[in-house]
Design a protein around this motif. Structure first.
Motif, PDB file in Angstrom:
ATOM      1  N   VAL A  60       8.254 108.085  28.735  1.00 25.52           N
ATOM      2  CA  VAL A  60       8.961 109.262  28.229  1.00 25.52           C
ATOM      3  C   VAL A  60       8.899 109.305  26.710  1.00 25.52           C
ATOM      4  CG1 VAL A  60      11.204 110.414  28.075  1.00 25.52           C
ATOM      5  CG2 VAL A  60      10.495 109.352  30.229  1.00 25.52           C
TER       6      VAL A  60
ATOM      7  N   SER B 138      15.214 108.991  28.429  1.00 30.48           N
ATOM      8  CA  SER B 138      15.630 109.866  29.537  1.00 30.48           C
ATOM      9  C   SER B 138      14.723 111.092  29.597  1.00 30.48           C
ATOM     10  CB  SER B 138      17.080 110.324  29.344  1.00 30.48           C
ATOM     11  OG  SER B 138      17.936 109.211  29.173  1.00 30.48           O
ATOM     12  N   PRO B 139      14.202 111.429  30.774  1.00 32.77           N
ATOM     13  CA  PRO B 139      13.351 112.630  30.891  1.00 32.77           C
ATOM     14  C   PRO B 139      14.068 113.878  30.392  1.00 32.77           C
ATOM     15  CG  PRO B 139      13.238 111.298  32.882  1.00 32.77           C
ATOM     16  CD  PRO B 139      14.329 110.708  32.056  1.00 32.77           C
ATOM     17  N   TRP B 140      13.331 114.751  29.748  1.00 38.39           N
ATOM     18  CA  TRP B 140      13.872 115.956  29.121  1.00 38.39           C
ATOM     19  C   TRP B 140      14.602 116.836  30.122  1.00 38.39           C
ATOM     20  CZ3 TRP B 140      15.787 118.539  25.416  1.00 38.39           C
ATOM     21  CH2 TRP B 140      15.599 119.906  25.219  1.00 38.39           C
TER      22      TRP B 140
ATOM     23  N   SER C  88      16.922 116.212  32.132  1.00 43.02           N
ATOM     24  CA  SER C  88      17.309 115.587  33.400  1.00 43.02           C
ATOM     25  C   SER C  88      18.820 115.333  33.395  1.00 43.02           C
ATOM     26  CB  SER C  88      16.563 114.263  33.592  1.00 43.02           C
ATOM     27  OG  SER C  88      16.955 113.324  32.604  1.00 43.02           O
TER      28      SER C  88
END
Length: 584
Positions: free
Chosen positions: A504, A553-555, A557
């Motif tokens: 990420v 952290s994934p965008w 999410s």
């Protein structure tokens, strides 16, 4: 049929050979040295009277005075057509995998293979009809190549408008079969194939106008995009000492930058790094398409152990292929690693030509050669109204990291952005190791200019306080100055640095960069109520860890939104006056 023009070798000095000729010779003409059964490729770089001086693209051991030279009547050229994408070529456009298959692990000199497989079949679809008028460089049809429509153009070397006499229908054709016939205003006819040849040192200029690069090229490297942006169709350089991470940065940029085609020119880089690139790229998955990254990549490879003259050809071969794909309305990124090796090759050839040396024995024309290379970048409007671009990024390897040396200085005069890599940042494991205190850019970012300037000012202030603390210690520093130091260190750690091993964090989209930068901007402008330096340090350490988890952290999410709430809640407890600018 004209008789072959030949000459006789009268002098050999390393990779430079002088030959005496009887008729005429053309500047930059390709010549072949006839040594037994070998034909060694060379280029005429200077003509004086009846003597042609040539740089040889092969090892010259064993060549003798008195041997014959054959002049080809052709400039050093490349083949442009379908089949380029996914290939690995040397500077003379020999396909290296096919060359290795033919010669084994140790490549033989004087072996030249066809760059594109002439018998390969391509599905051609015409875009013109008999009676249509086309200009050189206008689209005649297309074939599918990997993930693109590969357009076939009226040859770039034709003069003036051409009338289409006949054009092939839809179907499969190989590179040798004519697919169109054209006639000029004087009645001269010419055939068009799927492939054409073009001299590498002549820019392709089949477009209506060259535009000013203003749109940012998103590299997904936060430090670059936010503070020192690159424009689509612009130029930039990344000088730095050996081991500072130039190659890693270029590889990640080639994977994640928002461009259509990537051309990698390994012009004289160390063999170990080139081998790593050659082994890695065919296995990589393109994060944009999910297909192999090589489907939109071309690698031009000349290592430092190959003949020096080949480094120059690799640079020009790469930029010519880049211009060809720009002609299709695509955005192309050319990464040259390293232009210092190319300059060293120029210095060596200049010495052999006994030219008057410039600074540090580099040729006097070093600056003009480097400028002419970077000038081939640009954003252009094509005949059909679409646009295409070539963005050039050159790595520079100054000895000892000395940015005052001639190659770096000559490059800085012509590029639009300077990303200076630092040994100090590299040794402290800060990636990318671009020093934000010495780097600059003439282009506009998608980050608000005022906000970006505030971030840059905090970094400078933090550095000043850090230097002061080295002299008077932490005890002699005021709490306000110490907080400025912590702010700059926090900004550097959580935003400017990226974890290349985190799927990420290794690449950040423009939307995410804007969102996170706005949050950090509030922190940089906030006035904090700390009772002591220890409390301030403890606060920023905790905030650092929260942001570190946020970066992974994934965008957009659930994890991203949850961490953001934690950060904002944590800030409310310590900000005395929210969003209040601490400095007048």
């Amino acid at each position: 049929m004209l008789a072959k023009r030949t000459g006789t070798i009268i002098k050999i000095s390393g990779n430079m050979v002088s030959a005496e000729f009887g008729t005429f010779v053309i500047q930059n003409e390709v010549a072949y040295i006839l040594h037994g059964k070998e034909r060694l490729k060379a280029e005429v770089i200077r003509v004086r009277g009846k003597i042609a001086e040539m740089q040889v693209f092969e090892n010259t051991s064993g060549i003798k005075v008195g041997e014959q030279v054959e002049f080809s009547d052709e400039l050093l050229s490349v083949e442009l057509g379908p089949g380029l994408l996914g290939e690995i070529f040397d500077g003379l456009q020999n396909p290296l995998p096919a060359l290795a298959k033919e010669c084994g692990f140790f490549l033989k000199r004087g072996v030249y293979l066809e760059a594109l497989k002439s018998d390969a079949q391509w599905d051609f679809t015409p875009l013109v009809r008999p009676g249509d008028m086309v200009r050189p460089g206008e689209k005649i049809g297309f074939v599918p190549e990997k993930i693109f429509k590969h357009y076939i153009f009226a040859p770039f070397n034709l003069q003036g408008p051409q009338e289409v006499i006949s054009v092939a229908g839809e179907g499969k054709y190989n590179l040798k079969q004519p697919i169109c016939r054209l006639r000029d205003a004087n009645g001269r006819e010419s055939e068009v194939n799927l492939v054409q040849s073009w001299p590498v040192k002549v820019p392709i200029q089949a477009y209506t106008e060259k535009l000013k690069p203003i749109e940012p090229l998103v590299t997904k490297m936060r430090l670059i995009d936010s503070l020192f942006p690159v424009a689509r169709g612009g130029t930039y350089c990344t000088p730095g000492p050996f081991g500072a991470g130039k190659t890693v940065l270029q590889q990640l940029t080639s994977r994640h930058a928002e461009v259509d085609v990537v051309i990698i020119a390994a012009c004289g880089e160390r063999a170990g790094e080139v081998v790593e690139t050659l082994k890695t790229f065919p296995k990589l998955t393109d994060p944009r398409t999910g297909k192999p990254l090589m489907d939109r990549t071309v690698i031009i490879c000349n290592t430092s152990s190959m003949p020096v003259a080949a480094r120059e050809s690799s640079v020009y071969t790469a930029v010519t292929i880049a211009e060809y794909y720009r002609q299709m309305g695509l955005n192309v990124l050319l990464l040259a690693d390293s232009t210092s090796r190319w300059a060293q090759a120029m210095r060596e050839m200049s010495g052999r030509l006994e030219e008057i040396p410039g600074e540090e024995a580099f040729p006097a024309y070093l600056e003009s050669r480097i400028a002419s290379f970077y000038e081939r970048a640009g954003l252009v409007r094509l005949y059909d109204g679409s646009t295409g671009s070539v963005t050039i990024g050159g790595a520079v390897s100054p000895a000892g990291g000395n940015f005052e040396e001639p190659v770096t200085q000559a490059t800085l005069k012509v590029v639009g952005a300077f990303h200076g890599l630092s040994r100090e940042r590299s040794d402290s494991r800060r990636y990318p190791a671009i020093d934000p205190l010495i780097s600059w850019s003439k282009y506009w970012s998608f980050i608000d200019e005022k906000e970006a300037k505030r971030g840059h000012d905090i970094l400078r202030k933090s550095n000043e306080v850090a230097q002061m603390m080295k002299v008077i210690g932490e005890e002699g520093t005021s709490l306000a100055d110490y907080i400025d130091y912590l702010k700059g260190d926090f900004f550097d750690f959580v935003y400017l640095q990226q974890n290349a091993f985190d799927k990420v964090d290794e690449a950040t989209s423009a939307d995410r960069q804007k969102y996170v930068f706005n949050c950090i901007y509030e922190i940089l402008n906030a006035v904090f109520s700390f009772a002591s330096k220890e409390e301030a340090m403890h606060f920023f350490q905790q905030l650092r860890q929260l942001f570190r988890g946020w970066n992974s952290s994934p965008w957009e999410s659930g994890e991203f939104l949850k961490t953001e709430q934690e950060i904002r809640g944590f800030l409310k407890q310590n900000i005395a006056v929210d969003k209040e600018v601490a400095h007048a």
